[in-house]
Design a protein around this motif. Sequence first.
Motif, PDB file in Angstrom:
ATOM      1  N   GLN A  56      -6.343   7.656 -45.136  1.00  0.00           N
ATOM      2  CA  GLN A  56      -5.452   8.741 -44.968  1.00  0.00           C
ATOM      3  C   GLN A  56      -3.936   8.381 -44.462  1.00  0.00           C
ATOM      4  OE1 GLN A  56      -5.905  12.101 -46.306  1.00  0.00           O
ATOM      5  NE2 GLN A  56      -3.523  12.190 -45.778  1.00  0.00           N
ATOM      6  N   ASP A  57      -4.036   7.647 -43.458  1.00  0.00           N
ATOM      7  CA  ASP A  57      -2.826   7.371 -42.617  1.00  0.00           C
ATOM      8  C   ASP A  57      -1.832   6.360 -43.676  1.00  0.00           C
ATOM      9  OD1 ASP A  57      -3.737   8.139 -40.503  1.00  0.00           O
ATOM     10  OD2 ASP A  57      -4.314   6.241 -39.404  1.00  0.00           O
ATOM     11  N   ALA A  58      -2.443   5.708 -44.506  1.00  0.00           N
ATOM     12  CA  ALA A  58      -1.666   4.770 -45.671  1.00  0.00           C
ATOM     13  C   ALA A  58      -1.171   5.775 -46.742  1.00  0.00           C
ATOM     14  CB  ALA A  58      -2.705   3.913 -46.425  1.00  0.00           C
TER      15      ALA A  58
ATOM     16  N   ASP B  45       0.915   6.693 -58.847  1.00  0.00           N
ATOM     17  CA  ASP B  45      -0.560   6.708 -59.279  1.00  0.00           C
ATOM     18  C   ASP B  45      -1.323   5.602 -59.148  1.00  0.00           C
ATOM     19  OD1 ASP B  45       0.560   9.299 -60.203  1.00  0.00           O
ATOM     20  OD2 ASP B  45       0.186   8.697 -62.217  1.00  0.00           O
ATOM     21  N   THR B  46      -0.987   4.269 -59.118  1.00  0.00           N
ATOM     22  CA  THR B  46      -1.811   3.379 -59.150  1.00  0.00           C
ATOM     23  C   THR B  46      -1.823   2.906 -57.623  1.00  0.00           C
ATOM     24  OG1 THR B  46      -0.725   2.385 -61.257  1.00  0.00           O
ATOM     25  CG2 THR B  46      -1.748   0.725 -59.796  1.00  0.00           C
ATOM     26  N   VAL B  47      -1.087   3.142 -56.927  1.00  0.00           N
ATOM     27  CA  VAL B  47      -1.040   2.923 -55.296  1.00  0.00           C
ATOM     28  C   VAL B  47      -2.111   4.038 -54.961  1.00  0.00           C
ATOM     29  CG1 VAL B  47       0.114   2.805 -53.219  1.00  0.00           C
ATOM     30  CG2 VAL B  47       1.296   1.678 -55.101  1.00  0.00           C
ATOM     31  N   ASP B  48      -1.836   5.038 -55.177  1.00  0.00           N
ATOM     32  CA  ASP B  48      -2.676   6.192 -54.607  1.00  0.00           C
ATOM     33  C   ASP B  48      -4.123   5.740 -54.999  1.00  0.00           C
ATOM     34  OD1 ASP B  48      -0.749   7.500 -53.514  1.00  0.00           O
ATOM     35  OD2 ASP B  48      -0.427   8.989 -55.181  1.00  0.00           O
ATOM     36  N   LEU B  49      -4.527   5.621 -56.321  1.00  0.00           N
ATOM     37  CA  LEU B  49      -5.776   5.038 -56.743  1.00  0.00           C
ATOM     38  C   LEU B  49      -6.200   3.868 -56.033  1.00  0.00           C
ATOM     39  CD1 LEU B  49      -5.650   5.579 -60.642  1.00  0.00           C
ATOM     40  CD2 LEU B  49      -6.955   6.848 -59.069  1.00  0.00           C
ATOM     41  N   PHE B  50      -5.450   2.981 -55.835  1.00  0.00           N
ATOM     42  CA  PHE B  50      -5.841   1.928 -55.071  1.00  0.00           C
ATOM     43  C   PHE B  50      -6.222   2.025 -53.735  1.00  0.00           C
ATOM     44  CE2 PHE B  50      -4.452  -1.844 -52.134  1.00  0.00           C
ATOM     45  CZ  PHE B  50      -5.450  -2.763 -52.768  1.00  0.00           C
ATOM     46  N   ILE B  51      -5.801   3.212 -53.153  1.00  0.00           N
ATOM     47  CA  ILE B  51      -6.199   3.339 -51.526  1.00  0.00           C
ATOM     48  C   ILE B  51      -7.308   4.332 -51.670  1.00  0.00           C
ATOM     49  CG2 ILE B  51      -5.271   4.642 -49.510  1.00  0.00           C
ATOM     50  CD1 ILE B  51      -2.517   3.454 -50.205  1.00  0.00           C
TER      51      ILE B  51
ATOM     52  N   GLU C 197     -14.277  -1.304 -49.123  1.00  0.00           N
ATOM     53  CA  GLU C 197     -15.342  -1.980 -48.075  1.00  0.00           C
ATOM     54  C   GLU C 197     -14.751  -1.789 -46.451  1.00  0.00           C
ATOM     55  OE1 GLU C 197     -16.685  -5.557 -49.022  1.00  0.00           O
ATOM     56  OE2 GLU C 197     -17.436  -4.844 -51.005  1.00  0.00           O
ATOM     57  N   LYS C 198     -13.294  -2.219 -46.365  1.00  0.00           N
ATOM     58  CA  LYS C 198     -12.657  -2.516 -45.141  1.00  0.00           C
ATOM     59  C   LYS C 198     -12.010  -1.003 -44.445  1.00  0.00           C
ATOM     60  CE  LYS C 198     -14.197  -6.757 -45.103  1.00  0.00           C
ATOM     61  NZ  LYS C 198     -15.040  -7.049 -44.217  1.00  0.00           N
ATOM     62  N   LEU C 199     -11.529  -0.351 -45.320  1.00  0.00           N
ATOM     63  CA  LEU C 199     -10.750   0.731 -44.745  1.00  0.00           C
ATOM     64  C   LEU C 199     -11.206   2.005 -44.491  1.00  0.00           C
ATOM     65  CD1 LEU C 199      -7.258   0.521 -46.842  1.00  0.00           C
ATOM     66  CD2 LEU C 199      -7.806  -0.282 -44.594  1.00  0.00           C
ATOM     67  N   THR C 200     -11.279   2.660 -43.491  1.00  0.00           N
ATOM     68  CA  THR C 200     -11.952   3.909 -43.122  1.00  0.00           C
ATOM     69  C   THR C 200     -11.273   4.762 -43.837  1.00  0.00           C
ATOM     70  OG1 THR C 200     -10.648   4.315 -41.166  1.00  0.00           O
ATOM     71  CG2 THR C 200     -12.640   2.953 -40.558  1.00  0.00           C
TER      72      THR C 200
ATOM     73  N   THR D 234      -8.273  -9.937 -59.843  1.00  0.00           N
ATOM     74  CA  THR D 234      -7.698  -9.839 -58.533  1.00  0.00           C
ATOM     75  C   THR D 234      -7.652  -8.182 -58.235  1.00  0.00           C
ATOM     76  OG1 THR D 234      -6.318 -11.687 -58.881  1.00  0.00           O
ATOM     77  CG2 THR D 234      -5.734 -10.166 -57.135  1.00  0.00           C
ATOM     78  N   ALA D 235      -7.370  -7.489 -58.977  1.00  0.00           N
ATOM     79  CA  ALA D 235      -7.420  -5.953 -58.831  1.00  0.00           C
ATOM     80  C   ALA D 235      -8.924  -5.714 -58.475  1.00  0.00           C
ATOM     81  CB  ALA D 235      -6.764  -5.394 -60.094  1.00  0.00           C
ATOM     82  N   ASP D 236      -9.872  -6.033 -59.102  1.00  0.00           N
ATOM     83  CA  ASP D 236     -11.082  -5.843 -58.823  1.00  0.00           C
ATOM     84  C   ASP D 236     -11.616  -6.025 -57.405  1.00  0.00           C
ATOM     85  OD1 ASP D 236     -14.057  -4.858 -59.749  1.00  0.00           O
ATOM     86  OD2 ASP D 236     -14.240  -6.830 -59.249  1.00  0.00           O
TER      87      ASP D 236
END
Length: 88
Positions: free
Chosen positions: A73-75, A26-32, A65-68, A55-57
């Motif tokens: 989706q690829d991640a 859940d955390t990783v999915d929310l991060f991405i 800002e950086k990932l399209t 740091t999380a912020d």
Amino acid sequence: LKLALQGVSPYLSVSECDDICPALRDTVDLFISGSHDDYIEQVEKYNQDSDVLETADTLKSCVDEKLTPQDKQDALSALNKIYSSSLC
């Protein structure tokens, strides 16, 4: 992932590892791909340290800002392969 967690902390039972994996997912999915606020709320559930939250912020802002959308989706596709592994 389960084996790695057991190696790091031999005091965790298998059922505790099973509980960790969904929370980590859940955390990783929310991060991405989640909203900034939802991700920070998720992190706060497990750690209220101000340095960790700062740091999380910062990291979440960078990802947003950086990932399209395609990068995200690829991640997530790669992570789904990991999640479906018998080790997690």
